[in-house]
Design a protein around this motif. Structure first.
Motif, short mmCIF file in Angstrom:
data_model
loop_
_atom_site.label_atom_id
_atom_site.label_comp_id
_atom_site.label_asym_id
_atom_site.label_seq_id
_atom_site.Cartn_x
_atom_site.Cartn_y
_atom_site.Cartn_z
N VAL A 91 -42.63 -32.63 52.82
CA VAL A 91 -41.43 -33.46 52.83
C VAL A 91 -41.87 -34.92 52.79
O VAL A 91 -42.78 -35.31 53.52
N ARG A 110 -36.02 -34.28 58.53
CA ARG A 110 -36.17 -32.83 58.54
C ARG A 110 -35.05 -32.21 57.70
O ARG A 110 -33.97 -31.94 58.22
N PRO A 111 -35.29 -31.99 56.40
CA PRO A 111 -34.24 -31.48 55.52
C PRO A 111 -33.61 -30.15 55.96
O PRO A 111 -32.45 -29.91 55.67
#
Length: 111
Positions: free
Chosen positions: A15, A69-70
């Protein structure tokens, strides 16, 4: 690591912060450095999170961590600010809104 590039390639599933997100964070960071509050930072690209760590001195543990934090996007929001003690200070869906918790500290520092 490719021998032609000086930097190791990041994992394809890591990420990362997007350019606009980094601009928001670095804008706040620059103001806090100018106020004498912060002095160093670090960026990590992990499998499940991107982390921007803020330090008063390079040898210390981070004062704050700004995390993306997707996987939490549909729940409480993908952005969060975490204090030195691990307490979540603010979380939400929009980075600018989450960063306001740190901007309040800038206002106090200037007063």
């Amino acid at each position: 690591m490719n021998s032609l590039t000086p930097f190791p390639e990041r994992a394809p599933d890591a990420v990362m912060f997007q350019r606009a997100e980094l601009n928001e964070i670095l804008s706040l960071y620059g103001r806090m450095v100018a106020a004498g509050e912060w002095r160093d930072y670090g960026i990590s690209a992990l499998r499940d999170a991107a982390v921007f760590s803020i330090f008063r001195r390079a040898a210390e543990q981070p004062l704050y961590r700004i995390e993306k934090r997707p996987k939490l996007r549909a729940r409480q929001g993908q952005y969060q600010v975490i204090g030195m003690d691990g307490q979540i200070l603010k979380r939400g869906h929009e980075l600018r809104t989450v960063l306001r918790v740190l901007e309040r500290k800038l206002i106090r520092a200037v007063e």
